[in-house]
Design a protein around this motif. Structure first.
Motif, PDB file in Angstrom:
ATOM      1  N   MET A 276       0.836  -1.190   0.000  1.00  0.00           N
ATOM      2  CA  MET A 276       0.000   0.000   0.000  1.00  0.00           C
ATOM      3  C   MET A 276       0.871   1.241   0.000  1.00  0.00           C
ATOM      4  SD  MET A 276      -2.849   1.218   2.763  1.00  0.00           S
ATOM      5  CE  MET A 276      -1.624   1.950   3.810  1.00  0.00           C
ATOM      6  N   SER A 277       0.479   2.204  -0.853  1.00  0.00           N
ATOM      7  CA  SER A 277       1.232   3.438  -0.898  1.00  0.00           C
ATOM      8  C   SER A 277       0.991   4.264   0.354  1.00  0.00           C
ATOM      9  CB  SER A 277       0.821   4.244  -2.129  1.00  0.00           C
ATOM     10  OG  SER A 277      -0.487   4.719  -1.957  1.00  0.00           O
ATOM     11  N   PRO A 278       1.895   5.248   0.648  1.00  0.00           N
ATOM     12  CA  PRO A 278       1.727   6.024   1.868  1.00  0.00           C
ATOM     13  C   PRO A 278       0.493   6.898   1.870  1.00  0.00           C
ATOM     14  CG  PRO A 278       3.512   6.903   0.518  1.00  0.00           C
ATOM     15  CD  PRO A 278       3.127   5.601  -0.075  1.00  0.00           C
ATOM     16  N   ASP A 279      -0.079   7.173   0.696  1.00  0.00           N
ATOM     17  CA  ASP A 279      -1.234   8.062   0.627  1.00  0.00           C
ATOM     18  C   ASP A 279      -2.527   7.305   0.364  1.00  0.00           C
ATOM     19  OD1 ASP A 279       0.272  10.501   0.881  1.00  0.00           O
ATOM     20  OD2 ASP A 279       1.014  10.083  -1.121  1.00  0.00           O
ATOM     21  N   GLN A 280      -2.485   5.976   0.381  1.00  0.00           N
ATOM     22  CA  GLN A 280      -3.679   5.209   0.052  1.00  0.00           C
ATOM     23  C   GLN A 280      -4.668   5.222   1.199  1.00  0.00           C
ATOM     24  OE1 GLN A 280      -2.828   1.370  -1.541  1.00  0.00           O
ATOM     25  NE2 GLN A 280      -4.865   0.586  -1.194  1.00  0.00           N
ATOM     26  N   VAL A 281      -5.932   5.447   0.892  1.00  0.00           N
ATOM     27  CA  VAL A 281      -6.986   5.396   1.901  1.00  0.00           C
ATOM     28  C   VAL A 281      -7.495   3.969   1.985  1.00  0.00           C
ATOM     29  CG1 VAL A 281      -9.318   6.127   2.479  1.00  0.00           C
ATOM     30  CG2 VAL A 281      -7.688   7.778   1.601  1.00  0.00           C
ATOM     31  N   PRO A 282      -7.473   3.350   3.158  1.00  0.00           N
ATOM     32  CA  PRO A 282      -7.943   1.984   3.286  1.00  0.00           C
ATOM     33  C   PRO A 282      -9.452   1.940   3.354  1.00  0.00           C
ATOM     34  CG  PRO A 282      -7.349   2.805   5.421  1.00  0.00           C
ATOM     35  CD  PRO A 282      -7.044   3.911   4.439  1.00  0.00           C
ATOM     36  N   PRO A 283     -10.044   0.747   3.162  1.00  0.00           N
ATOM     37  CA  PRO A 283     -11.467   0.626   3.365  1.00  0.00           C
ATOM     38  C   PRO A 283     -11.850   1.061   4.771  1.00  0.00           C
ATOM     39  CG  PRO A 283     -10.605  -1.334   2.304  1.00  0.00           C
ATOM     40  CD  PRO A 283      -9.428  -0.499   2.711  1.00  0.00           C
ATOM     41  N   VAL A 284     -12.856   1.913   4.876  1.00  0.00           N
ATOM     42  CA  VAL A 284     -13.234   2.465   6.167  1.00  0.00           C
ATOM     43  C   VAL A 284     -14.119   1.491   6.907  1.00  0.00           C
ATOM     44  CG1 VAL A 284     -14.483   4.333   7.314  1.00  0.00           C
ATOM     45  CG2 VAL A 284     -13.061   4.819   5.319  1.00  0.00           C
ATOM     46  N   SER A 285     -13.830   1.243   8.148  1.00  0.00           N
ATOM     47  CA  SER A 285     -14.646   0.386   8.991  1.00  0.00           C
ATOM     48  C   SER A 285     -15.545   1.265   9.847  1.00  0.00           C
ATOM     49  CB  SER A 285     -13.766  -0.494   9.896  1.00  0.00           C
ATOM     50  OG  SER A 285     -14.550  -1.294  10.729  1.00  0.00           O
ATOM     51  N   ARG A 286     -16.843   1.125   9.691  1.00  0.00           N
ATOM     52  CA  ARG A 286     -17.776   1.949  10.438  1.00  0.00           C
ATOM     53  C   ARG A 286     -17.896   1.414  11.855  1.00  0.00           C
ATOM     54  NH1 ARG A 286     -17.391   6.197   8.125  1.00  0.00           N
ATOM     55  NH2 ARG A 286     -18.687   6.847   9.854  1.00  0.00           N
ATOM     56  N   THR A 287     -17.155   1.981  12.766  1.00  0.00           N
ATOM     57  CA  THR A 287     -17.167   1.540  14.148  1.00  0.00           C
ATOM     58  C   THR A 287     -17.488   2.706  15.050  1.00  0.00           C
ATOM     59  OG1 THR A 287     -14.837   2.034  14.504  1.00  0.00           O
ATOM     60  CG2 THR A 287     -15.360  -0.152  13.656  1.00  0.00           C
ATOM     61  N   ASP A 288     -17.909   2.392  16.262  1.00  0.00           N
ATOM     62  CA  ASP A 288     -18.114   3.432  17.246  1.00  0.00           C
ATOM     63  C   ASP A 288     -16.762   4.013  17.636  1.00  0.00           C
ATOM     64  OD1 ASP A 288     -20.792   2.891  17.236  1.00  0.00           O
ATOM     65  OD2 ASP A 288     -20.678   1.473  18.907  1.00  0.00           O
TER      66      ASP A 288
ATOM     67  N   LEU B 280       5.424  -2.054  11.388  1.00  0.00           N
ATOM     68  CA  LEU B 280       4.835  -2.952  10.388  1.00  0.00           C
ATOM     69  C   LEU B 280       4.715  -2.255   9.036  1.00  0.00           C
ATOM     70  CD1 LEU B 280       2.071  -4.711  12.520  1.00  0.00           C
ATOM     71  CD2 LEU B 280       4.150  -5.764  11.600  1.00  0.00           C
ATOM     72  N   VAL B 281       4.295  -0.997   9.049  1.00  0.00           N
ATOM     73  CA  VAL B 281       4.213  -0.228   7.800  1.00  0.00           C
ATOM     74  C   VAL B 281       5.612  -0.057   7.207  1.00  0.00           C
ATOM     75  CG1 VAL B 281       3.646   2.022   6.818  1.00  0.00           C
ATOM     76  CG2 VAL B 281       2.104   0.963   8.477  1.00  0.00           C
ATOM     77  N   PHE B 282       6.584   0.252   8.059  1.00  0.00           N
ATOM     78  CA  PHE B 282       7.974   0.407   7.618  1.00  0.00           C
ATOM     79  C   PHE B 282       8.466  -0.860   6.922  1.00  0.00           C
ATOM     80  CE2 PHE B 282      12.444  -0.426   8.345  1.00  0.00           C
ATOM     81  CZ  PHE B 282      13.074   0.752   7.970  1.00  0.00           C
ATOM     82  N   LEU B 283       8.213  -2.014   7.532  1.00  0.00           N
ATOM     83  CA  LEU B 283       8.705  -3.265   6.971  1.00  0.00           C
ATOM     84  C   LEU B 283       8.004  -3.607   5.664  1.00  0.00           C
ATOM     85  CD1 LEU B 283       8.997  -5.331  10.273  1.00  0.00           C
ATOM     86  CD2 LEU B 283      10.868  -4.413   8.886  1.00  0.00           C
ATOM     87  N   ALA B 284       6.702  -3.317   5.588  1.00  0.00           N
ATOM     88  CA  ALA B 284       5.984  -3.556   4.332  1.00  0.00           C
ATOM     89  C   ALA B 284       6.547  -2.676   3.216  1.00  0.00           C
ATOM     90  CB  ALA B 284       4.493  -3.291   4.523  1.00  0.00           C
ATOM     91  N   ALA B 285       6.852  -1.415   3.557  1.00  0.00           N
ATOM     92  CA  ALA B 285       7.432  -0.510   2.571  1.00  0.00           C
ATOM     93  C   ALA B 285       8.829  -0.972   2.155  1.00  0.00           C
ATOM     94  CB  ALA B 285       7.491   0.909   3.139  1.00  0.00           C
ATOM     95  N   PHE B 286       9.633  -1.356   3.132  1.00  0.00           N
ATOM     96  CA  PHE B 286      10.992  -1.812   2.837  1.00  0.00           C
ATOM     97  C   PHE B 286      10.949  -3.041   1.939  1.00  0.00           C
ATOM     98  CE2 PHE B 286      14.572  -4.609   3.657  1.00  0.00           C
ATOM     99  CZ  PHE B 286      15.651  -3.761   3.480  1.00  0.00           C
ATOM    100  N   GLU B 287      10.084  -3.986   2.278  1.00  0.00           N
ATOM    101  CA  GLU B 287       9.995  -5.214   1.495  1.00  0.00           C
ATOM    102  C   GLU B 287       9.595  -4.922   0.055  1.00  0.00           C
ATOM    103  OE1 GLU B 287       8.103  -8.591  -0.397  1.00  0.00           O
ATOM    104  OE2 GLU B 287       7.071  -6.788   0.301  1.00  0.00           O
ATOM    105  N   SER B 288       8.631  -4.013  -0.131  1.00  0.00           N
ATOM    106  CA  SER B 288       8.168  -3.681  -1.475  1.00  0.00           C
ATOM    107  C   SER B 288       9.286  -3.078  -2.310  1.00  0.00           C
ATOM    108  CB  SER B 288       6.994  -2.703  -1.379  1.00  0.00           C
ATOM    109  OG  SER B 288       6.589  -2.273  -2.653  1.00  0.00           O
ATOM    110  N   LEU B 289       9.994  -2.098  -1.768  1.00  0.00           N
ATOM    111  CA  LEU B 289      11.082  -1.451  -2.505  1.00  0.00           C
ATOM    112  C   LEU B 289      12.273  -2.388  -2.691  1.00  0.00           C
ATOM    113  CD1 LEU B 289      10.867   1.980  -0.681  1.00  0.00           C
ATOM    114  CD2 LEU B 289      10.405   1.614  -3.106  1.00  0.00           C
ATOM    115  N   ALA B 290      12.539  -3.203  -1.663  1.00  0.00           N
ATOM    116  CA  ALA B 290      13.688  -4.100  -1.731  1.00  0.00           C
ATOM    117  C   ALA B 290      13.509  -5.163  -2.806  1.00  0.00           C
ATOM    118  CB  ALA B 290      13.911  -4.762  -0.368  1.00  0.00           C
TER     119      ALA B 290
END
Length: 488
Positions: A1-13, A42-52
Motif C-alpha cells: 500500500m502506498s503512503p497516501d492510500q486510503v484503506p477501506p473504512v470500517s464503520r465503528t463506534d 509494520l508499515v515500515f517493513l511492508a514498505a521496505f519489502e516492497s522497494l527491496a
C-alpha cells in the motif's frame, strides 16, 4: 500500500479515551506508545519489502532463470492482496481485528520464508502470492486496530506517521537491499525481514487486548450505494468470491502467453473476467469514466497501472542494458519515492490554493512524461541518467495527485458510502497495477527474441498508453455539486 492510500473504512463506534489519557495526549503518549511504534514498524517493513524486492528481482530472475515469470512476481501479490483486503475487512467486522491481524502477519511471514528459500522461480512466485494475501490483510486489519485504539482526533497524526514510515525505506531500502543481495545473497532480503516482523507485532500486543468482538457496526451494505453493475454492493462472502475471481483472472493473464496459439484469446478473456468481477465493487459509471467520483476511482487505477507497470522494469533495464549493480539500480526507486513524499507534503501545504482537479491533471501528466522519457531512453540508447531523472518527476506526480484523489473520494461520499467508496479505490489501485504488470509481462516476453532493447521498449510503450488514458480521464474528476454527491 502506498503512503497516501486510503484503506477501506470500517464503520465503528469511536473508541473511548482512557480516563488516564489527557485530551492533549499525542500518539506517543505512554498509553499509545507501543501500538504506535508497532504499527509504524509494520508499515515500515511492508514498505521496505516492497522497494527491496523491486531492487533485487532482476538478480533473482537471472539466477533462477525466471524472466518469463518476472511480471507475475509483482502482479501476483497485488492481485492476491485484494483477496486479503476483502477477507480481513469482513473478518474484522464480524470478530474484531485481532485474529485477522495475526493471521495476516502469519501469511506475510510464511510468504517471506517460501520466497527466501526458493530454488526455482515458480516457488518464489508462490511465496510472493502468499505474501500478497498477508500484506493485503495486514493493511486492513491494522487500520481497524487504529480505528479502535485511537480517538478520532489522533487519526490524522497516526496516518501522517504511517506516511513518514515510508520515507526511511525510500532512502535506504533499495540501496540496502542491493548491498545485502551482493554480499550475502538475495535470499536474505526476504529472510531478514522475517526476524523484524515478529518484534513489531509484539509491540502492538498490549493494545490488542479487548479488541475482539464487533462494536455494533452495521454489517449489511449501505442501501444508498449503486454499483457499476447496478443494484446494491455484494455482501461479505460474495465480495470475497468476486475478489478471488478477479485475482485468478490476473494470474491467468500472466500465464496466457505460455499457451501456444491461443494466448491472445486467453489474455482478452482474462481481462474481461477481471473487469466483470470488480464491476459490482465499484460505483456506477467507473469503467466508463463518468464525471465525478467514478472518474476519481478510475484515475487512481490508471495512474497506479502506468506508474508501477513501468517502475518495476526500470531497475531491470539498468541491470541488463546498462550493467548497473543492483545496489545502484535501486537508487532509481529512491529518487522516485523521495519525490513522492516531498510532493505529497507540498500539496498538503498548498491546500485549497491548488485545486484538486489541477493537482490530478498535473500529476498524471508528470507520470506520463516520465514513462515517455524511459521509452525514449530505451529506444534511442540515451544515457541512463535521463530515465533516472525522469522517474523523479514520476514520483512527484504520484505524490501530487494521490492524496487529492483520496480527499476527493471522501468528499464525494456520504457517511454511509465512505467504506464502499474507499474500498473501491483500494481495489482499483491494486488491480490496476496488477493488470498492468500482467500486460507488461506478456509484452516483455513477446519481444524477447527481437532486438536487445525491444522488450523494454514494449513495456514502456504499453505503460505510456495507460498513462495517456490517465491524462485523458483526469479532467473528469471535477467535484460534483453537494446535492448529487451520492454515487449514481
Amino acid at each position: 500500500m502506498s503512503p497516501d492510500q486510503v484503506p477501506p473504512v470500517s464503520r465503528t463506534d469511536p473508541p473511548a479515551r482512557p480516563k488516564s489519557v489527557p485530551e492533549s495526549a499525542g500518539i506517543f503518549h505512554r498509553s499509545y506508545l507501543l501500538v504506535t511504534l508497532g504499527a509504524c514498524a509494520l508499515v515500515f517493513l511492508a514498505a521496505f519489502e516492497s522497494l527491496a524486492v523491486t531492487t533485487i528481482m532482476p538478480l533473482v530472475s537471472r539466477e533462477l532463470d525466471g524472466a518469463g515469470l518476472y511480471a507475475l512476481a509483482f502482479a501476483g501479490p497485488l492481485a492476491t492482496g485484494v483477496i486479503g483486503m476483502v477477507a480481513a475487512g469482513s473478518w474484522s467486522d464480524r470478530k474484531g481485528p485481532v485474529a485477522p491481524l495475526l493471521a495476516a502477519v502469519g501469511m506475510f511471514v510464511l510468504g517471506l520464508l517460501i520466497a527466501g528459500t526458493a530454488g526455482t522461480m515458480p516457488v518464489l512466485v508462490a511465496g510472493r502470492l502468499v505474501q500478497g494475501l498477508g500484506g493485503g490483510g495486514l493493511t486492513v486489519a491494522l487500520y481497524v486496530v487504529i480505528a479502535r485504539v485511537y480517538p478520532p482526533v489522533l487519526h490524522p497524526k497516526i496516518f501522517a506517521a504511517f506516511s513518514a514510515a515510508w520515507v526511511i525505506p525510500s532512502l535506504v531500502g533499495p540501496f540496502a537491499a542491493g548491498a545485502v543481495a551482493e554480499l550475502a545473497g538475495w535470499q536474505w532480503v526476504f529472510l531478514g525481514v522475517v526476524g523484524l516482523v515478529v518484534p513489531a507485532l509484539l509491540l502492538t500486543a498490549p493494545a490488542l487486548r479487548g479488541l475482539n468482538g464487533r462494536p455494533g457496526a452495521a454489517g449489511d451494505p449501505p442501501a444508498n450505494v449503486e454499483t457499476a453493475a447496478g443494484g446494491r454492493p455484494p455482501g461479505g462472502l460474495a465480495k470475497l468470491a468476486l475478489a478471488a475471481l478477479a485475482a485468478l483472472a490476473v494470474l491467468g493473464l500472466n500465464l496466457s502467453a505460455a499457451v501456444p496459439g491461443a494466448g491472445a484469446v486467453l489474455a482478452a478473456a482474462a481481462v474481461a473476467v477481471a473487469l466483470l468481477a470488480v464491476r459490482p465493487l465499484m460505483p456506477r459509471g467507473t469503467l466508463t469514466a463518468r464525471r465525478g467520483l467514478p472518474s476519481v476511482i478510475l484515475t487512481r487505477g490508471l495512474a497506479s497501472a502506468a506508474f508501477f507497470g513501468a517502475e518495476v522494469y526500470l531497475p531491470y533495464l539498468l541491470v541488463e542494458r546498462y550493467a548497473f549493480p543492483p545496489t545502484f539500480a535501486g537508487l532509481t526507486l529512491t529518487g522516485g519515492a523521495i519525490a513522492w513524499a516531498a510532493a505529497s507534503a507540498i500539496q498538503g501545504k498548498l491546500g485549497t490554493r491548488l485545486e484538486h482537479r489541477r493537482a490530478v491533471r498535473i500529476g498524471s501528466a508528470l507520470v506520463l512524461g516520465a514513462v515517455v522519457l524511459a521509452l525514449v531512453t530505451t529506444v534511442l540508447a540515451w544515457p541512463a541518467a535521463v530515465a533516472i531523472a525522469g522517474w523523479i518527476f514520476a514520483g512527484g506526480g504520484m505524490g501530487l495527485m494521490y492524496p487529492r484523489l483520496s480527499v476527493m473520494t471522501l468528499a464525494l461520499s456520504t457517511k454511509d458510502t465512505e467504506g464502499f467508496n474507499s474500498s473501491a479505490m483500494s481495489i482499483s489501485d491494486s488491480l490496476g497495477g496488477a493488470l498492468a504488470l500482467a500486460g507488461t509481462g506478456i509484452v516483455f516476453a513477446a519481444f524477447a527474441t527481437a532486438t536487445p532493447s525491444a522488450s523494454f521498449a514494449g513495456v514502456f510503450g504499453l505503460t505510456a498508453v495507460i498513462g495517456i488514458a490517465a491524462v485523458a480521464v483526469a479532467p473528469r474528476v471535477a467535484v460534483v455539486p453537494a446535492a448529487v454527491r451520492t454515487p449514481v
